[in-house]
Structures are given as structure tokens and as C-alpha cells.
Design an enzyme around this catalytic site. Structure first.
Site, PDB file in Angstrom:
ATOM      1  CB  THR A 159     -10.430  -6.645  -9.462  1.00 55.54           C
ATOM      2  OG1 THR A 159     -10.649  -6.821 -10.870  1.00 55.54           O
ATOM      3  CG2 THR A 159     -11.318  -5.521  -8.958  1.00 55.54           C
ATOM      4  CB  THR A 196     -15.762  -7.601 -15.610  1.00 50.68           C
ATOM      5  OG1 THR A 196     -15.873  -6.913 -14.376  1.00 50.68           O
ATOM      6  CG2 THR A 196     -14.501  -8.364 -15.641  1.00 50.68           C
ATOM      7  CD  GLU A 277     -10.034 -13.572 -13.911  1.00 54.50           C
ATOM      8  OE1 GLU A 277     -10.300 -12.717 -13.047  1.00 54.50           O
ATOM      9  OE2 GLU A 277     -10.822 -14.476 -14.246  1.00 54.50           O
ATOM     10  CB  SER A 405     -11.290 -17.891  -0.724  1.00 60.20           C
ATOM     11  OG  SER A 405     -12.276 -18.787  -1.189  1.00 60.20           O
TER      12      SER A 405
END
Length: 405
Positions: A159, A196, A277, A405
Site C-alpha cells: 500500500t 498494519t 512512513e 485523497s
């Protein structure tokens, strides 16, 4: 194009094929058109399959389904189907129904029971999974199954990951080779129990399901449950391990096999942190001198999850006062006047005060490294633990501020 993490390995490893497991991928358009986003693994009859899953109170439909199936009959074969782009979490009855349709369709294509099909979904929470896009790809998937397609499978489950994550190990037991190979995804919403993450590990070793389940649970606590990126636990974590038994080598109670499996799991868990991230630093947090194991873990995770500690690391600021803060707030027993702190080889604080030998220049120079070790000794016992984390940068905010988004 997404910038690859500066902590990424140079290349994806050449994962050895596992006898009894084949892989295929497809672009189903679950979220993004033209992106490979579905992975299918077909597993030979008689494999032992174990799993460890998130204990989130808002677990995804696929997680609940997998938990119900672990320990079931795999005598006719099994399969794992994974999609990225949509977590199928917090989707109520619709989510459960979509899992049922996917499992039934995979079972029909592979001629196995639906109870032997495990699914995972990762991506946006709260959106209904367009499962027909996935089932429409099944003919393509089943026709292209290939033992060598592990890298493609690792890429399909990504992802916000910036690189695919793989690891393997070949060992000898009683003169016979045993192979372990696996891949994972994970970048944000990473905290113990589990993160995750989706992790799939395969081996040709022979071991019973109960024994594999016990081993996997134990090793997860030493690896994937010792990492954190942002302290957030996902709805969708799944770690599934399949042992085909094709090598004929019984690894029950084998320390060599357990050690090799731990190596693979630790390698994958570290890669998840290195792809945190926005991460630019990989940080090992060591705690010693704790009263008990629980206190050691409290302190380690307090340090590893502290936004103040993590932002200081991002800024290459040797702010050891933030370590003192994190120890103090953890709830663990500690002795202020016996507390010691190290940044790598540098003794920073001891006896409740800055160490006479420490200089700010030495600390600042050390903090410029890409991989750091922070150690603290609590001075009240002999228990110890190690966890792994990363820094917290503007990149984390940018990724998560517009994720949908």
C-alpha cells in the site's frame, strides 16, 4: 513516483521456491486502475497452516474469517488470496459477504473447500470491497500460478510501502535441506499486536499444525510484536505460515528450524520498520536492568513510541532528556539515581546525572547515522528487552494527511 525509503535494501532478495506453493498476481483495479493489487498463493494438499492476527476490537472481516479457519482440514489443499487498496474493515455484513464470495470463487477454481481459503485485505478502512473485480481475475490468476513469482506477490500486497519486503533461509537438518521463504508488507499504522502488516511465510518443512501454531506465536512475540512505527494497531494484521512438508524433514522441536524461522521473521519485521512512513532512521531500543520482563517492555515501548524522542532523532538532536522523560512516564519501576543512558557507544547519563565523559558534540555526531542504538539501564533488576522503531518526520504527516485523497 513514490520515493524509496533511504533505509531500503539494495535489492529484493532471490527467494527460493517452496515445493508445494505457487503464486500469481493480477491488476484488479480494487482502488487504482492498472496497478497490480491481488495476490494468490495455491498450497498443496496436507500443508500445516498457522496464523497470528491482530487483536483489535475492530478487526476486518477477512481477519475474523481466517481466525475461524486456522486449525481446519487442509487435506485437499489450501489457498491465500490478498488484495491491496481496500481493507474491507468496518464494512459490516457487506464485508463478511464479500469474503464469503471470494472464498467460494477461489475454492471453485482450485477445487478445494472454501474453509481452506484464507483472505487478507489492506488499504482504506470503511469502504465496501468491490470483490467482483477480484473474482473476475481468478481465471487469469489460476492460469498463471508459478512457484517463482514471490517477488511479484510481494509487490502486489503493497500500500504505502516504498519497497517489497522478502527474506529466506535454507538450512540443513540431519543432512537434508529445509527451505523457508516469506514476504511482507507494512509501512504505517505499525504497532505491536501486530501492526498494519500482512506477512506470508512458506516452508517445505514437516511439522504438525499445533506445533507450528505454538512456534509461530512464540516467535511473533520476539519479532513482529517488538516493532513500532507510530503506536497505532491495525484492523487488518495477519501473519500466516504454511508448512508443506514436501522436504520430508520433520522439524518438530528442532532448535535449528526455530532459529532459522526467527531469522526470517526478524529480517521481515526490520524491513517493515525501515519502510516506516517517512522514516530516515532505523532505531534499536535496548532496555536492561528492569525489575521484570513487563517493565522492560513498558520502558522500551515508551521510548520507541514517544513523538518527542522520535522527532529528536529525526532532527539528529541528542536530546537525552527525552529518554529520561519516556522512562519516567512508562509506569515501570526505575531508580532515577541509578539510571544510565547510552547513545550507541557513548555513555550519556549515569547516577541520575549527565556522564562526566559525555560531550554534546559526540552525541550529535552519533545521531547523524542512519542506524542508531539507544540503551537505558534502569538499575533495579536483571530483565531486559529489545524493540525496533524509526524516526518521525514531516514525511509521515504528508503521507497520512491525504491518504484517502
Amino acid at each position: 513516483m513514490t520515493q524509496i525509503s533511504p533505509l531500503a535494501p539494495a535489492n529484493f532478495p532471490n527467494l527460493p521456491a517452496i515445493d508445494g506453493v505457487r503464486f500469481a498476481t493480477a491488476a484488479a483495479g480494487v482502488k487504482y486502475p492498472g496497478r497490480t493489487d491481488v495476490m494468490l498463493a495455491a498450497i498443496a494438499p496436507g500443508a500445516a497452516i498457522a496464523g497470528v492476527f491482530t487483536r483489535s476490537a475492530t478487526r476486518a472481516a477477512s481477519v475474523l474469517d481466517c481466525q475461524d479457519k486456522i486449525g481446519g482440514d487442509m487435506s485437499k489443499g489450501a489457498a491465500i488470496l490478498v488484495n491491496s487498496g481496500n481493507a474491507n474493515a468496518f464494512t459490516g455484513a457487506a464485508g463478511k459477504a464479500s469474503v464469503g464470495r471470494i472464498c467460494a470463487a477461489v475454492a471453485a477454481r482450485l477445487n478445494i473447500p472454501a474453509e481452506a481459503v484464507f483472505t487478507s485485505s489492506t488499504g482504506v478502512i470503511g469502504e465496501v470491497l468491490p470483490d467482483q473485480r477480484i473474482t473476475d481475475c481468478l481465471d487469469q490468476l489460476t492460469a498463471s500460478l508459478n512457484p517463482a513469482a514471490q517477488e511479484e506477490a510481494a509487490r502486489a500486497i503493497m500500500t504505502t510501502d516504498t519497497f517489497p519486503k522478502g527474506a529466506s533461509k535454507i538450512l540443513e537438518i540431519d543432512g537434508q535441506p529445509v527451505t523457508i521463504s516469506g514476504f511482507a508488507k507494512g509501512s504505517g499504522m505499525i504497532a505491536p499486536d501486530m501492526a498494519t502488516m500482512l506477512v506470508y511465510i512458506f516452508t517445505d518443512a514437516k511439522i504438525s499444525q499445533p506445533d507450528l501454531q505454538a512456534l509461530l506465536g512464540d516467535l511473533t512475540d520476539q519479532t513482529f510484536n517488538c516493532i513500532t512505527v507510530d503506536s497505532d494497531t491495525s484492523t487488518s494484521d495477519a501473519l500466516i505460515c504454511a508448512a508443506t512438508g514436501a522436504s520430508g524433514v520433520d522439524v518438530t522441536d528442532s532448535r535449528e528450524f526455530a532459529g532459522a524461522l526467527k531469522e526470517v521473521m526478524l529480517d521481515l519485521s526490520h524491513q517493515v520498520v525501515k519502510d516506516g512512513e517517512g522514516a530516515t532512521k532505523f532505531v534499536t531500543v535496548e532496555v536492561t536492568g528492569a525489575k521484570n520482563d513487563a517493565d522492560a517492555r513498558k520502558v522500551a515501548m515508551s521510548i520507541a513510541n514517544s513523538p518527542l524522542v522520535k522527532t529528536a532523532i529525526a532532527g539528529e538532536d541528542p536530546n537525552w532528556g527525552r529518554i529520561v522523560m519516556a522512562v519516567g512516564k512508562s509506569g515501570a519501576e526505575a531508580d532515577r539515581d541509578r539510571l544510565s543512558i547510552w547513545f550507541g557507544p557513548h555513555l550519556v547519563a549515569e547516577n541520575g546525572w549527565v556522564a562526566p565523559s559525555y560531550t554534546e558534540e559526540a552525541g550529535a555526531s552519533y545521531m547523524q547515522q542512519a542506524e542508531l542504538i539507544i540503551r537505558t539501564d534502569l538499575g533495579v533488576g536483571t530483565a531486559q528487552t529489545t524493540v525496533w522503531t524509526c524516526d518521525l518526520t514531516h514525511g509521515y504527516i504528508e503521507i497520512n494527511a491525504d491518504y484517502r485523497s
